[in-house]
Design an enzyme around this catalytic site. Structure first.
Site, PDB file in Angstrom:
ATOM      1  N   LYS A  22      -2.677  21.462 -19.481  1.00  0.00           N
ATOM      2  CA  LYS A  22      -1.699  21.007 -20.428  1.00  0.00           C
ATOM      3  C   LYS A  22      -1.954  19.872 -21.271  1.00  0.00           C
ATOM      4  O   LYS A  22      -1.982  20.120 -22.524  1.00  0.00           O
ATOM      5  CB  LYS A  22      -0.294  20.862 -19.695  1.00  0.00           C
ATOM      6  N   ASN A  23      -2.740  19.014 -20.546  1.00  0.00           N
ATOM      7  CA  ASN A  23      -2.968  17.691 -21.284  1.00  0.00           C
ATOM      8  C   ASN A  23      -4.250  17.698 -22.340  1.00  0.00           C
ATOM      9  O   ASN A  23      -4.628  16.814 -23.083  1.00  0.00           O
ATOM     10  CB  ASN A  23      -3.218  16.626 -20.323  1.00  0.00           C
ATOM     11  N   CYS A 118      10.824   7.007 -21.786  1.00  0.00           N
ATOM     12  CA  CYS A 118      10.933   8.293 -21.125  1.00  0.00           C
ATOM     13  C   CYS A 118      11.230   7.615 -19.614  1.00  0.00           C
ATOM     14  O   CYS A 118      10.865   6.560 -19.390  1.00  0.00           O
ATOM     15  CB  CYS A 118       9.657   9.162 -21.171  1.00  0.00           C
ATOM     16  N   ARG A 123       6.405   3.259 -22.943  1.00  0.00           N
ATOM     17  CA  ARG A 123       5.275   4.002 -23.781  1.00  0.00           C
ATOM     18  C   ARG A 123       4.981   3.885 -25.037  1.00  0.00           C
ATOM     19  O   ARG A 123       5.247   4.531 -26.003  1.00  0.00           O
ATOM     20  CB  ARG A 123       5.263   5.509 -23.323  1.00  0.00           C
ATOM     21  N   ASP A 308      -1.008  10.827 -12.483  1.00  0.00           N
ATOM     22  CA  ASP A 308      -0.415  12.218 -12.375  1.00  0.00           C
ATOM     23  C   ASP A 308      -0.136  13.049 -11.172  1.00  0.00           C
ATOM     24  O   ASP A 308       0.457  13.760 -10.836  1.00  0.00           O
ATOM     25  CB  ASP A 308      -0.737  13.228 -13.495  1.00  0.00           C
ATOM     26  N   ARG A 400       8.021  22.212 -18.002  1.00  0.00           N
ATOM     27  CA  ARG A 400       6.944  21.440 -19.117  1.00  0.00           C
ATOM     28  C   ARG A 400       5.559  21.809 -18.669  1.00  0.00           C
ATOM     29  O   ARG A 400       4.739  21.588 -19.577  1.00  0.00           O
ATOM     30  CB  ARG A 400       7.396  19.921 -19.232  1.00  0.00           C
TER      31      ARG A 400
HETATM   32  C1  EPZ Z   1      -1.708  11.011 -21.021  1.00  0.00           C
HETATM   33  O1  EPZ Z   1      -0.376  10.290 -21.590  1.00  0.00           O
HETATM   34  C2  EPZ Z   1      -0.960  11.924 -20.183  1.00  0.00           C
HETATM   35  N1  EPZ Z   1      -0.323  13.019 -21.236  1.00  0.00           N
HETATM   36  C3  EPZ Z   1      -0.024  11.637 -19.064  1.00  0.00           C
HETATM   37  O2  EPZ Z   1       0.287  12.692 -18.291  1.00  0.00           O
HETATM   38  C4  EPZ Z   1      -0.890  10.815 -18.115  1.00  0.00           C
HETATM   39  O3  EPZ Z   1      -0.098  10.165 -17.249  1.00  0.00           O
HETATM   40  C5  EPZ Z   1      -1.393   9.498 -19.032  1.00  0.00           C
HETATM   41  O4  EPZ Z   1      -2.275  10.193 -20.130  1.00  0.00           O
HETATM   42  C6  EPZ Z   1      -2.547   8.942 -18.192  1.00  0.00           C
HETATM   43  O5  EPZ Z   1      -3.396   9.502 -17.448  1.00  0.00           O
HETATM   44  C7  EPZ Z   1      -1.090  13.798 -22.021  1.00  0.00           C
HETATM   45  O6  EPZ Z   1      -2.298  13.920 -22.051  1.00  0.00           O
HETATM   46  C8  EPZ Z   1      -0.124  14.731 -22.978  1.00  0.00           C
HETATM   47  P1  EPZ Z   1      -1.779   6.442 -22.187  1.00  0.00           P
HETATM   48  P2  EPZ Z   1      -0.685   9.009 -22.743  1.00  0.00           P
HETATM   49  O7  EPZ Z   1      -1.644   6.323 -23.320  1.00  0.00           O
HETATM   50  O8  EPZ Z   1      -1.788   9.406 -23.691  1.00  0.00           O
HETATM   51  C9  EPZ Z   1       0.200   2.237 -22.164  1.00  0.00           C
HETATM   52  C10 EPZ Z   1       1.743  14.122 -17.434  1.00  0.00           C
HETATM   53  O9  EPZ Z   1       2.543  14.023 -16.391  1.00  0.00           O
HETATM   54  N2  EPZ Z   1      -0.146   2.476 -23.380  1.00  0.00           N
HETATM   55  O10 EPZ Z   1      -3.002   6.577 -21.092  1.00  0.00           O
HETATM   56  O11 EPZ Z   1       0.581   8.745 -23.329  1.00  0.00           O
HETATM   57  C11 EPZ Z   1       1.569   3.308 -21.694  1.00  0.00           C
HETATM   58  O12 EPZ Z   1       2.761   2.539 -21.791  1.00  0.00           O
HETATM   59  C12 EPZ Z   1       1.736  13.053 -18.413  1.00  0.00           C
HETATM   60  O13 EPZ Z   1       1.300  15.393 -17.755  1.00  0.00           O
HETATM   61  C13 EPZ Z   1       0.405   1.159 -24.038  1.00  0.00           C
HETATM   62  O14 EPZ Z   1       0.890   0.177 -23.795  1.00  0.00           O
HETATM   63  O15 EPZ Z   1      -1.075   7.955 -21.531  1.00  0.00           O
HETATM   64  C14 EPZ Z   1       0.963   3.555 -20.250  1.00  0.00           C
HETATM   65  O16 EPZ Z   1       1.460   2.537 -19.378  1.00  0.00           O
HETATM   66  C15 EPZ Z   1       2.597  12.094 -18.125  1.00  0.00           C
HETATM   67  N3  EPZ Z   1       0.013   1.414 -25.657  1.00  0.00           N
HETATM   68  C16 EPZ Z   1      -0.549   3.294 -20.117  1.00  0.00           C
HETATM   69  O17 EPZ Z   1      -0.998   2.787 -21.319  1.00  0.00           O
HETATM   70  C17 EPZ Z   1      -0.440   2.513 -26.176  1.00  0.00           C
HETATM   71  O18 EPZ Z   1      -0.731   2.337 -27.667  1.00  0.00           O
HETATM   72  C18 EPZ Z   1      -0.994   4.616 -20.024  1.00  0.00           C
HETATM   73  O19 EPZ Z   1      -0.835   5.334 -21.291  1.00  0.00           O
HETATM   74  C19 EPZ Z   1      -0.786   3.470 -25.365  1.00  0.00           C
HETATM   75  C20 EPZ Z   1      -0.541   3.389 -23.934  1.00  0.00           C
END
Ligand code: EPZ
Length: 421
Positions: A22-23, A118, A123, A308, A400
């Site tokens: 998915k991701n 969420c 996020r 995850d 999802r």
């Molecule tokens: C991706 O989300 C995945 N989703 C998530 O999977 C996964 O948990 C996550 O990466 C971490 O591995 C998809 O790929 C669609 P991040 P993403 O940006 O890109 C903070 C699932 O269950 N952050 O690496 O949104 C954020 O708040 C989903 O399949 C900032 O602070 O994750 C979080 O605490 C859930 N500022 C951390 O970084 C930003 O600009 C990780 O977020 C961006 C992120």
């Protein structure tokens, strides 16, 4: 809203086919916006998040057609002349924000709603914004939307992410492939889904090196062309189902399963006493008699233990012998499954980002509620070996990210059914 009913039973056996990730797919689909030529994706998982991304791309004017019952998508960015990703869609799925980079790169402007919070955290998108600004984009937040412009196009830059954000790395990578000059992203995320995106972009004519390491170098090109790309296998789906025999006992085969995408997770299962063997066709996971051993887990960015899989691992540790400490370092609120597991008799104490799990001999079935995608499936895993019946409500979360979840669990012997209401 459907519910899923699980009646705890004995050891499992059989095979679980693993779908495309998915991701990975949610990052590959927006790449169609980078070219007018068709992008064909194969091994596409049939999930509601993929349908949401399809709707979003179509709202931007792109074409998305499904072949082979949704296993193949043919996308075209030719008609994508609307730069606005609407709140109504983005609020449902954060990954909608992955159209920001491609829209900016191809059309010089984008209006993408901020996703909003969420269940698992606030996020924000500050790392996305800082990276795109480094490439020369002007971005301001107005009415809940990021208004981004690059009237003179984007230019290559050297930038370092303050945190190895997956989404930010993907947005910046997709923007940089059409920027003038060279971009170097340091402290880039290293997830296999990013490696898959880079491979797809390279097959479209992009010049990228270093994906999967902490530093990605991109030499911008004038334009990209179409390609056909198979979506990488879903390591989170694999890890999720590997926990089924670990929790309920028995042995299950995973055709095509790869340890190399889940090394930290497999090491923890091994430490807990679960046996993982690589067969000619994939993986075999088995648990002998008696409970697994308690282990401590700390989630982290790849190649660390995947956040995850934290909820699913907690389900296993609820009936482990001893006390386990789980530390969630990636998201600020990702223990929503703990109170639900406690309704089943689990002994869990949550303090901030740390959960202490004292193993109990057996969980008891109970009515529980799904709160987010991974929490939902952790409740099903916990129910597999619980005494009696567990009813998991709000299972739309599951749709999802888990294709045919009842069918896959039933195929390995679980007593599970989906009921309306
Ligand atoms: C991706 O989300 C995945 N989703 C998530 O999977 C996964 O948990 C996550 O990466 C971490 O591995 C998809 O790929 C669609 P991040 P993403 O940006 O890109 C903070 C699932 O269950 N952050 O690496 O949104 C954020 O708040 C989903 O399949 C900032 O602070 O994750 C979080 O605490 C859930 N500022 C951390 O970084 C930003 O600009 C990780 O977020 C961006 C992120």
């Amino acid at each position: 809203m459907d519910s899923i009913i699980v009646r705890g039973g004995g050891p499992l056996s059989g095979r679980v086919p693993i779908a495309g990730a998915k991701n990975a797919c949610l990052a590959l689909m927006p790449a169609t916006l980078l070219t007018d030529e068709p992008l064909t994706l194969t091994n596409v998982p049939r999930l509601s998040d993929i349908a949401t991304m399809t709707r979003l791309l179509q709202s931007l004017g792109a074409e998305v057609s499904e072949l082979q019952e949704g296993r193949v998508l043919v996308l075209s960015g030719l008609g994508a002349d609307n730069p606005r990703a609407d709140y109504e869609i983005v609020r449902r799925m954060r990954a909608s924000n992955l159209v920001l980079g491609p829209l900016l790169a191809r059309h010089g402007r984008a209006e993408v709603s901020l996703p909003g919070g969420c269940a698992i955290g606030a996020r924000p998108m500050d790392i996305h914004v800082a990276g795109l600004q480094a490439l020369g984009a002007e971005i301001e937040l107005r009415d809940g939307y990021l208004h981004a412009r690059a009237p003179k196009g984007l230019r290559g830059a050297q930038l370092t992410l303050r945190f190895a954000s997956v989404g930010a790395t993907e947005n910046i990578l997709m923007a940089a492939v059409l920027a003038r000059g060279t971009t170097v992203i340091s402290n880039a995320a290293r997830e296999p889904e990013i490696v898959d995106l880079a491979r797809c972009l390279r097959s479209m004519g992009a010049r990228i090196e270093g994906e999967g390491s902490g530093t990605i170098t991109i030499d911008g090109v004038e334009r990209l062309h179409g390609a056909t790309h198979p979506v990488v296998s879903d390591r989170i789906e694999l890890g999720t189902y590997m926990l089924a025999p670990a929790i309920a006992g028995g042995a299950v085969e995973f055709p095509g399963g790869r340890v190399d995408l889940l090394r930290a997770f497999c090491e923890k299962l091994d430490e807990a006493g679960v046996s993982i063997s690589e067969t000619g066709a994939g993986l075999r996971v088995a648990r002998g008699d008696g409970p697994v051993r308690a282990v401590d887990v700390r989630t982290g960015v790849y190649p660390g233990f995947p956040t995850d899989l934290q909820a699913q691992m907690m389900a296993l540790l609820c009936t482990a012998r001893g006390t386990s400490v789980l530390e969630e370092t990636v998201f600020e609120n990702r223990f929503m499954h703990a109170p639900e597991l406690m309704r089943m008799g689990a002994d869990i104490e949550v303090r901030g980002g740390t959960a202490t799990v004292r193993g109990v001999s057996r969980l008891k079935g109970a009515p529980v509620m799904a709160t987010d995608l991974r929490a939902s499936v952790s409740l099903i895993l916990a129910a597999l070996a619980a005494e009696g019946e567990t009813r998991v409500s709000r299972v739309y979360h599951l749709d999802r990210g888990y294709e045919q979840v009842v069918r896959k669990f039933r195929a390995i012997g679980a007593d599970i059914e989906r009921v309306p209401g």
